[in-house]
Motif scaffolding. Structure first.
Motif, PDB file in Angstrom:
ATOM      1  N   ARG A 136      -1.509   3.687 -55.410  1.00 33.98           N
ATOM      2  CA  ARG A 136      -2.794   4.293 -55.796  1.00 33.98           C
ATOM      3  C   ARG A 136      -3.080   5.531 -54.968  1.00 33.98           C
ATOM      4  O   ARG A 136      -3.558   6.551 -55.497  1.00 33.98           O
ATOM      5  CB  ARG A 136      -3.908   3.261 -55.616  1.00 33.98           C
ATOM      6  N   GLN A 137      -2.808   5.479 -53.685  1.00 34.29           N
ATOM      7  CA  GLN A 137      -3.034   6.630 -52.824  1.00 34.29           C
ATOM      8  C   GLN A 137      -2.141   7.802 -53.223  1.00 34.29           C
ATOM      9  O   GLN A 137      -2.571   8.957 -53.183  1.00 34.29           O
ATOM     10  CB  GLN A 137      -2.791   6.237 -51.370  1.00 34.29           C
ATOM     11  N   THR A 155      -2.564  13.891 -36.939  1.00 36.55           N
ATOM     12  CA  THR A 155      -2.506  12.531 -37.473  1.00 36.55           C
ATOM     13  C   THR A 155      -1.296  12.400 -38.396  1.00 36.55           C
ATOM     14  O   THR A 155      -0.286  13.065 -38.192  1.00 36.55           O
ATOM     15  CB  THR A 155      -3.806  12.207 -38.212  1.00 36.55           C
ATOM     16  N   SER A 156      -1.387  11.566 -39.397  1.00 39.24           N
ATOM     17  CA  SER A 156      -0.287  11.347 -40.322  1.00 39.24           C
ATOM     18  C   SER A 156      -0.808  11.412 -41.758  1.00 39.24           C
ATOM     19  O   SER A 156      -2.016  11.511 -42.006  1.00 39.24           O
ATOM     20  CB  SER A 156       0.371   9.987 -40.074  1.00 39.24           C
ATOM     21  N   LEU A 157       0.120  11.316 -42.692  1.00 43.84           N
ATOM     22  CA  LEU A 157      -0.239  11.341 -44.108  1.00 43.84           C
ATOM     23  C   LEU A 157      -1.119  10.154 -44.468  1.00 43.84           C
ATOM     24  O   LEU A 157      -1.962  10.249 -45.372  1.00 43.84           O
ATOM     25  CB  LEU A 157       1.036  11.333 -44.956  1.00 43.84           C
ATOM     26  N   GLU A 158      -0.947   9.051 -43.788  1.00 48.57           N
ATOM     27  CA  GLU A 158      -1.737   7.860 -44.077  1.00 48.57           C
ATOM     28  C   GLU A 158      -3.225   8.112 -43.886  1.00 48.57           C
ATOM     29  O   GLU A 158      -4.050   7.656 -44.684  1.00 48.57           O
ATOM     30  CB  GLU A 158      -1.280   6.715 -43.173  1.00 48.57           C
ATOM     31  N   VAL A 159      -3.582   8.870 -42.863  1.00 42.22           N
ATOM     32  CA  VAL A 159      -4.991   9.179 -42.605  1.00 42.22           C
ATOM     33  C   VAL A 159      -5.560  10.029 -43.736  1.00 42.22           C
ATOM     34  O   VAL A 159      -6.652   9.762 -44.256  1.00 42.22           O
ATOM     35  CB  VAL A 159      -5.138   9.891 -41.252  1.00 42.22           C
ATOM     36  N   ALA A 160      -4.826  11.067 -44.124  1.00 43.33           N
ATOM     37  CA  ALA A 160      -5.291  11.930 -45.218  1.00 43.33           C
ATOM     38  C   ALA A 160      -5.408  11.152 -46.526  1.00 43.33           C
ATOM     39  O   ALA A 160      -6.346  11.364 -47.303  1.00 43.33           O
ATOM     40  CB  ALA A 160      -4.332  13.107 -45.384  1.00 43.33           C
ATOM     41  N   ASN A 202      -8.788  10.666 -48.659  1.00 47.07           N
ATOM     42  CA  ASN A 202      -8.782  11.105 -50.050  1.00 47.07           C
ATOM     43  C   ASN A 202      -9.275  10.005 -50.986  1.00 47.07           C
ATOM     44  O   ASN A 202      -9.866  10.287 -52.033  1.00 47.07           O
ATOM     45  CB  ASN A 202      -7.378  11.541 -50.445  1.00 47.07           C
ATOM     46  N   GLU A 203      -9.030   8.740 -50.617  1.00 48.59           N
ATOM     47  CA  GLU A 203      -9.511   7.627 -51.440  1.00 48.59           C
ATOM     48  C   GLU A 203     -11.033   7.577 -51.511  1.00 48.59           C
ATOM     49  O   GLU A 203     -11.587   7.002 -52.460  1.00 48.59           O
ATOM     50  CB  GLU A 203      -8.999   6.302 -50.871  1.00 48.59           C
ATOM     51  N   ILE A 204     -11.699   8.169 -50.563  1.00 51.97           N
ATOM     52  CA  ILE A 204     -13.159   8.159 -50.556  1.00 51.97           C
ATOM     53  C   ILE A 204     -13.720   9.188 -51.527  1.00 51.97           C
ATOM     54  O   ILE A 204     -14.660   8.911 -52.285  1.00 51.97           O
ATOM     55  CB  ILE A 204     -13.683   8.427 -49.136  1.00 51.97           C
ATOM     56  N   TYR A 205     -13.131  10.379 -51.543  1.00 52.44           N
ATOM     57  CA  TYR A 205     -13.738  11.502 -52.259  1.00 52.44           C
ATOM     58  C   TYR A 205     -13.169  11.717 -53.664  1.00 52.44           C
ATOM     59  O   TYR A 205     -13.919  12.102 -54.566  1.00 52.44           O
ATOM     60  CB  TYR A 205     -13.557  12.793 -51.446  1.00 52.44           C
ATOM     61  N   LYS A 261      -6.024  18.592 -50.138  1.00 52.98           N
ATOM     62  CA  LYS A 261      -4.873  19.330 -50.656  1.00 52.98           C
ATOM     63  C   LYS A 261      -4.308  20.259 -49.600  1.00 52.98           C
ATOM     64  O   LYS A 261      -3.092  20.307 -49.352  1.00 52.98           O
ATOM     65  CB  LYS A 261      -5.283  20.133 -51.888  1.00 52.98           C
ATOM     66  N   ALA A 262      -5.179  21.034 -48.946  1.00 54.52           N
ATOM     67  CA  ALA A 262      -4.718  21.957 -47.910  1.00 54.52           C
ATOM     68  C   ALA A 262      -4.122  21.208 -46.724  1.00 54.52           C
ATOM     69  O   ALA A 262      -3.122  21.645 -46.142  1.00 54.52           O
ATOM     70  CB  ALA A 262      -5.883  22.840 -47.457  1.00 54.52           C
ATOM     71  N   ILE A 263      -4.710  20.070 -46.362  1.00 57.78           N
ATOM     72  CA  ILE A 263      -4.169  19.267 -45.262  1.00 57.78           C
ATOM     73  C   ILE A 263      -2.783  18.738 -45.616  1.00 57.78           C
ATOM     74  O   ILE A 263      -1.870  18.739 -44.782  1.00 57.78           O
ATOM     75  CB  ILE A 263      -5.141  18.110 -44.941  1.00 57.78           C
ATOM     76  N   PHE A 264      -2.613  18.295 -46.849  1.00 62.29           N
ATOM     77  CA  PHE A 264      -1.314  17.796 -47.298  1.00 62.29           C
ATOM     78  C   PHE A 264      -0.253  18.898 -47.221  1.00 62.29           C
ATOM     79  O   PHE A 264       0.863  18.674 -46.732  1.00 62.29           O
ATOM     80  CB  PHE A 264      -1.439  17.282 -48.731  1.00 62.29           C
TER      81      PHE A 264
END
Length: 452
Positions: free
Chosen positions: A10-11, A136-141, A145-148, A282-285
């Motif tokens: 899902r993420q 941090t890591s991709l997991e944090v982003a 992202n799941e919130i917004y 998106k920019a963080i990714f």
């Protein structure tokens, strides 16, 4: 520092949604409307098919080179020198994406919300946010992202009901009256934006199941295709193609037309509060992908070493690369698709051949054949294929009809939207079927070594 991370299906789907959809909502849709006029909402199906091709190649790389990201795979296939050259081109491509996003967001904030604040200050603050997440890591982003993203997605679906009193179907008619050549060109313009899905190649080492990765990315791509089509339908139905084709920020102006009551007439602030965090993801990714690429050259296990230099580099180069808003819009609309076709297509073809030629052991599938779940999975796969083919055939048949009556145009429009909805639902069913099969096999959640 090496640590394991968990990014579920899902993420991944919602990260694809943020990656592809949020960038198009600044000023890109204006160019599509200028080309295809009232039929601009047919412009998403071909680039969505291209993004699916990119996702398929990335899934094949996960199967052939488990635990490796795209930069490491290039060094394995091409060697130290040629692989370094190709990875350097990949870094340049990621820098272009970052420069467009950072400068575009800074200009948008300066023009619409902070006219007294210098663009350089806005850009610097935005890059500082990227640098913070770069530690941090991709997991944090993915979790942020799941919130917004779900709220952002629902807000776009509600736009039609919020603008119902301003909407007029006559602004879309006659449907499919634009020439087929213009519709084809409008389908080429979004290739540059949909090509951003290649950024997931920097995080292939965090994926273990290739089929589930492809299904999740496919669902995210279909979310973007469906939502952008609906956004274009609403934009054209409210403003018409003449006005929409002249606006720098058409979606922002569109939301300004919402007036629920006398005391709630700034709904665009609510949408902006949802759009900006999703766009920041998106920019963080992309920034994390840039750090992974830079670190692959030095063999660094701790990519935070390059965080501060990379941030300073982006601040300076983004200011120098695009001096005006019109430059960003023209580059995204016309130069970026050409860059994707000249760089991504040969690279993807090469990677696909290399992945197919590599010998690998045949593993157990996620869903055993002959089961009820497997039959449901096959139904979802074929439903997705038929829906995409149906969308393309609907455009071709509707454009070739001599009778351009309102009834025939409305029939083709309804058929096109129905095929899009079927494609969205079947992609979700395919992803869920693979996830259930994975859970029944008792396999661990999607994990991998994330070097950052």
């Amino acid at each position: 520092m090496i640590h394991k991370q968990v990014v579920n299906h899902r993420q991944i789907a919602w990260l694809v949604g943020s990656l592809l959809m949020t960038g198009m909502m600044i000023s890109f849709l204006r160019s599509v409307v200028q080309v295809a006029k009232m039929d601009a909402w047919f412009s998403q199906i071909v680039p969505a098919c291209y993004a699916l091709l990119v996702a398929y190649v990335l899934a094949e790389l996960v199967r052939a080179y488990p635990g490796k990201n795209l930069f490491e795979i290039m060094f394995i296939i091409c060697g130290k020198w040629i692989g370094g050259v190709v990875n350097g081109l990949l870094l340049f491509y990621i820098w272009v994406i970052l420069a467009l996003d950072i400068k575009g967001a800074a200009d948008f904030l300066h023009i619409s919300l902070l006219p007294q604040t210098p663009v350089e200050i806005i850009l610097l603050v935005f890059v500082l946010v990227l640098m913070y997440y770069g530690k941090t890591s991709l997991e944090v982003a993915a979790r942020v992202n799941e919130i917004y993203f779900p709220a952002y997605f629902i807000m776009y679906l509600l736009l039609y009901f919020l603008l119902m009193n301003e909407y007029s179907i006559e602004r879309l008619e006659p449907i499919l009256s634009t020439s087929l050549e213009r519709i084809a060109v409008s389908n080429l313009l979004p290739l540059g934006v949909y090509g951003d899905v290649l950024l997931f190649g920097a995080f292939l080492h965090a994926s273990s199941e290739s089929r589930l990765l492809f299904a999740a990315m496919k669902h995210g791509i279909m979310i973007v295709c469906f939502t952008t089509t609906i956004a274009l339908l609403i934009l054209l139905g409210v403003m018409g193609y003449v006005i929409a084709g002249r606006l720098n920020f058409p979606i922002y102006i569109l939301v300004q037309q919402i007036h629920l009551t006398d005391f709630l007439d700034r709904v665009e602030m609510i949408l902006f509060s949802l759009w900006f965090p999703a766009f920041s993801m998106k920019a963080i990714f992309a920034y994390m992908a840039f750090l992974v690429g830079v670190g692959s050259f030095g063999g660094q296990l701790h990519y935070n070493t390059f965080n501060a230099p990379s941030g300073c580099f982006l601040v300076v180069t983004s200011l120098l690369a695009f001096s005006k808003v019109s430059d960003i819009d023209q580059f995204i609309s016309y130069s970026f698709p050409l860059l994707v076709l000249l760089f991504q297509v040969p690279l993807l073809l090469f990677l696909l051949i290399a992945a197919r030629r590599k010998k690998r052991e045949a593993g157990q599938g996620l869903i055993p054949k002959g089961t009820k779940l497997h039959r449901f999975y096959r139904l979802m796969v074929w439903g997705g294929v038929i829906s995409l083919a149906g969308c393309i055939l609907t455009i071709l048949i509707g454009a070739l009809l001599r009778d351009k009556s309102p009834a025939s145009g409305m029939a083709t429009a309804i058929a096109y939207v129905c095929f899009l909805v079927i494609g969205l639902l079947t992609s979700y069913g395919e992803m869920q079927a693979l996830n259930h099969g994975k859970q029944r096999l008792g396999r661990p959640k999607q994990q991998g070594k994330f070097r950052q």
